[in-house]
Design a protein around this motif. Structure first.
Motif, mmCIF file in Angstrom:
data_model
loop_
_atom_site.group_PDB
_atom_site.id
_atom_site.type_symbol
_atom_site.label_atom_id
_atom_site.label_comp_id
_atom_site.label_asym_id
_atom_site.label_seq_id
_atom_site.Cartn_x
_atom_site.Cartn_y
_atom_site.Cartn_z
ATOM 1 N N ALA A 159 0.861 -1.183 0.000
ATOM 2 C CA ALA A 159 0.000 0.000 0.000
ATOM 3 C C ALA A 159 0.900 1.236 0.000
ATOM 4 C CB ALA A 159 -0.879 -0.002 1.246
ATOM 5 N N PRO A 160 0.367 2.416 -0.322
ATOM 6 C CA PRO A 160 1.162 3.643 -0.174
ATOM 7 C C PRO A 160 1.645 3.785 1.270
ATOM 8 C CG PRO A 160 -0.862 4.085 -1.382
ATOM 9 C CD PRO A 160 -0.976 2.685 -0.852
ATOM 10 N N LEU A 161 2.739 4.505 1.462
ATOM 11 C CA LEU A 161 3.313 4.684 2.785
ATOM 12 C C LEU A 161 2.267 5.148 3.800
ATOM 13 C CD1 LEU A 161 6.665 6.342 3.696
ATOM 14 C CD2 LEU A 161 4.590 7.174 4.768
ATOM 15 N N ALA A 162 1.470 6.120 3.447
ATOM 16 C CA ALA A 162 0.472 6.679 4.372
ATOM 17 C C ALA A 162 -0.805 5.855 4.426
ATOM 18 C CB ALA A 162 0.135 8.123 3.993
ATOM 19 N N GLY A 163 -0.925 4.902 3.519
ATOM 20 C CA GLY A 163 -2.118 4.061 3.526
ATOM 21 C C GLY A 163 -2.981 4.253 2.300
ATOM 22 N N ASN A 164 -3.915 3.335 2.102
ATOM 23 C CA ASN A 164 -4.855 3.391 0.985
ATOM 24 C C ASN A 164 -5.598 4.730 1.005
ATOM 25 O OD1 ASN A 164 -7.959 2.877 0.285
ATOM 26 N ND2 ASN A 164 -6.710 1.560 -1.023
ATOM 27 N N LEU A 165 -5.582 5.440 -0.121
ATOM 28 C CA LEU A 165 -6.147 6.788 -0.149
ATOM 29 C C LEU A 165 -7.636 6.792 0.139
ATOM 30 C CD1 LEU A 165 -5.870 9.804 -0.557
ATOM 31 C CD2 LEU A 165 -6.125 9.433 -3.032
ATOM 32 N N THR A 177 -1.462 2.768 10.325
ATOM 33 C CA THR A 177 -0.363 2.185 11.096
ATOM 34 C C THR A 177 -0.665 0.739 11.474
ATOM 35 O OG1 THR A 177 -1.322 3.005 13.170
ATOM 36 C CG2 THR A 177 0.282 4.429 12.067
ATOM 37 N N VAL A 178 0.369 0.037 11.924
ATOM 38 C CA VAL A 178 0.193 -1.343 12.389
ATOM 39 C C VAL A 178 -0.374 -1.280 13.806
ATOM 40 C CG1 VAL A 178 1.294 -3.562 12.798
ATOM 41 C CG2 VAL A 178 2.107 -2.091 10.947
ATOM 42 N N GLY A 179 -1.672 -1.081 13.859
ATOM 43 C CA GLY A 179 -2.344 -0.904 15.137
ATOM 44 C C GLY A 179 -2.012 0.453 15.737
ATOM 45 N N ALA A 180 -2.739 0.802 16.794
ATOM 46 C CA ALA A 180 -2.421 2.046 17.500
ATOM 47 C C ALA A 180 -1.057 1.945 18.175
ATOM 48 C CB ALA A 180 -3.505 2.343 18.534
ATOM 49 N N SER A 181 -0.598 0.724 18.465
ATOM 50 C CA SER A 181 0.698 0.552 19.133
ATOM 51 C C SER A 181 1.832 1.130 18.300
ATOM 52 C CB SER A 181 0.964 -0.929 19.409
ATOM 53 O OG SER A 181 0.000 -1.463 20.277
ATOM 54 N N GLU A 182 1.823 0.869 17.000
ATOM 55 C CA GLU A 182 2.865 1.447 16.152
ATOM 56 C C GLU A 182 2.731 2.960 16.103
ATOM 57 O OE1 GLU A 182 4.677 2.502 11.998
ATOM 58 O OE2 GLU A 182 2.696 1.565 11.988
ATOM 59 N N THR A 227 10.108 2.123 9.816
ATOM 60 C CA THR A 227 9.698 1.126 10.805
ATOM 61 C C THR A 227 8.983 -0.034 10.115
ATOM 62 O OG1 THR A 227 9.431 2.888 12.441
ATOM 63 C CG2 THR A 227 8.441 0.764 12.966
ATOM 64 N N VAL A 228 7.869 0.259 9.470
ATOM 65 C CA VAL A 228 7.120 -0.797 8.768
ATOM 66 C C VAL A 228 6.841 -0.432 7.312
ATOM 67 C CG1 VAL A 228 6.014 -1.598 10.882
ATOM 68 C CG2 VAL A 228 4.866 0.118 9.465
ATOM 69 N N PHE A 229 6.999 0.820 6.960
ATOM 70 C CA PHE A 229 6.701 1.429 5.662
ATOM 71 C C PHE A 229 5.209 1.500 5.385
ATOM 72 C CE2 PHE A 229 5.884 1.557 1.082
ATOM 73 C CZ PHE A 229 6.502 2.760 0.787
ATOM 74 N N CYS A 230 4.517 0.363 5.427
ATOM 75 C CA CYS A 230 3.081 0.395 5.135
ATOM 76 C C CYS A 230 2.373 -0.740 5.854
ATOM 77 C CB CYS A 230 2.812 0.342 3.638
ATOM 78 S SG CYS A 230 3.263 -1.226 2.859
ATOM 79 N N VAL A 231 1.047 -0.738 5.736
ATOM 80 C CA VAL A 231 0.177 -1.651 6.479
ATOM 81 C C VAL A 231 -0.527 -2.599 5.500
ATOM 82 C CG1 VAL A 231 -1.805 -1.727 8.064
ATOM 83 C CG2 VAL A 231 -0.125 0.102 8.252
#
Length: 378
Positions: free
Chosen positions: A57-63, A90-95, A258-262
């Protein structure tokens, strides 16, 4: 070997869940539902995978999902976040919490944490060389002592972390709380990290008070949220962060490294699922029924309580039953009575013990009634 977290121990959630498994106990300790995810959402994920959404997915997430989040927040909180530059999946709120702390806390920066507090905040601060500054709330944790918070602020204060609705207490912040916080940080460079993962789980006709709704806070706040909590999919680890553009740019520098994308198909599915507002607007009533079933069933027990105002946790006071420390009583309750909970003292400064246990009521009614039967027998 030198440890970066020499005092860190196995999470209390892992400890109590393992104890529950070892002794075949009902597990009302860790905060996850024992009922199924909506099959409609599961089908949407399947369809997204079949449609080919299986690469990055894009770095910031699916538009489209970011656009739906922007619509949701504007409708409920009265604040517009630009999906192109102010929202990141993000990978959960934890990330999101970890990245926010990593991006902005430098060595020797002070970060105010209201205790009892979720147990990942302080280790994340320490990993950056920051200094946690705990402000202990008084049991039964129904209000914030803002004078104590004000007294904790120094020229070194970089960030203040709040959690609303509050885990483990079930407390919710009122409008006056956010207004006082707005006053406290006005004219400072203090950032607010607002953990709002239970934002849709508030009871008794209350309205969730988000920092997004207060201009003096929104301009300096990073807000974390969780689809896992909202849609009963904690194992999917999908959350997001909201922040003004300048803050989000720094956030994304860490996120991409860290994870780049979700997980992409989950994001596509969530975007479609959010087309029906009832999926999140009805959540408070859904969990309030569970809270009420649980509390009505233990009304004649020896446990004392103030009904939770939000989250899916209920604190019970056992001081009329035993003088045992909370960790010892929680362990005995699990081993001898077959019911696992979380001792609240582990989240407090120096283990401050007010003889309180936290129970998760995100469970089937039969589970809650079985747990109540155990509690009534003590």
């Amino acid at each position: 070997m030198r440890s970066k977290l020499p005092d860190s121990k196995l999470s209390i959630f892992a400890v109590m869940s393992k104890l529950a498994a070892d002794y075949g106990a009902l597990n009302l300790s860790q905060g996850f539902p024992d009922f199924d995810t909506d099959p409609v959402l599961i089908q949407l994920v399947t369809e997204a995978m079949q449609a080919g959404h299986n690469q990055y997915a894009p770095l910031a997430g699916n538009l489209r999902l970011r656009e739906k989040i922007a619509e949701l927040v504007q409708e409920l909180r009265g604040k517009y976040y630009n999906p192109e530059s102010e929202i990141t999946l993000t990978v959960g709120a934890s990330e999101a919490l970890y990245v926010a702390i990593t991006a902005f806390v430098h060595r020797d920066d002070e970060v105010i944490v209201l205790k009892p507090a979720y147990d990942t905040y302080e280790p994340s601060i320490l990993l950056q060389g920051g200094v946690p500054v705990p402000v202990q709330l008084e049991a039964p944790y129904t209000h914030i002592n803002w004078d104590a918070v004000a007294a904790a602020i120094t020229p070194k204060t970089r960030m203040l972390i709040i959690n609303n609705p509050h885990n483990p207490s079930g407390m919710t912040f009122q409008k006056a709380d956010l207004e006082r916080l707005e006053d406290l940080v006005r004219g400072t460079n203090i950032l607010i990290l607002s953990d709002e993962v239970y934002e849709h789980i508030v009871f008794d006709n209350q309205k969730h008070q988000s920092v997004a709704s207060f201009p003096g806070l929104a301009e300096r706040s990073l807000i974390t949220a969780s689809f896992g909590k909202t849609f009963h999919t904690t194992g999917w680890k999908t959350g997001y962060c909201l922040a003004p553009k300048a803050l989000m740019q720094e956030f994304n520098k860490v996120h991409q490294n860290t994870v780049f994308c979700v997980h992409h198909p989950t994001q596509v599915a969530l975007a479609a699922y959010l087309e029906e507002p009832g999926h999140y607007l009805n959540l408070g009533a859904f969990y309030q029924r569970k809270r009420d079933v649980f509390l009505e069933a233990i009304a004649n027990s020896r446990f004392q309580f103030t009904p939770s105002a939000g989250t899916y946790f209920q604190i019970l006071d056992y001081s009329a039953i035993t003088d045992e420390p909370a960790p010892a009583f929680a362990e005995r309750l699990t081993k001898e009575n077959g019911l696992a909970s979380i001792p609240v003292s582990v989240f407090n400064v120096n283990g401050k013990d007010d003889q309180l246990l936290r129970f998760c009521f995100a469970k089937e009614e039969a589970t809650l009634l079985k747990a109540a039967s155990i509690l009534n027998s003590i």
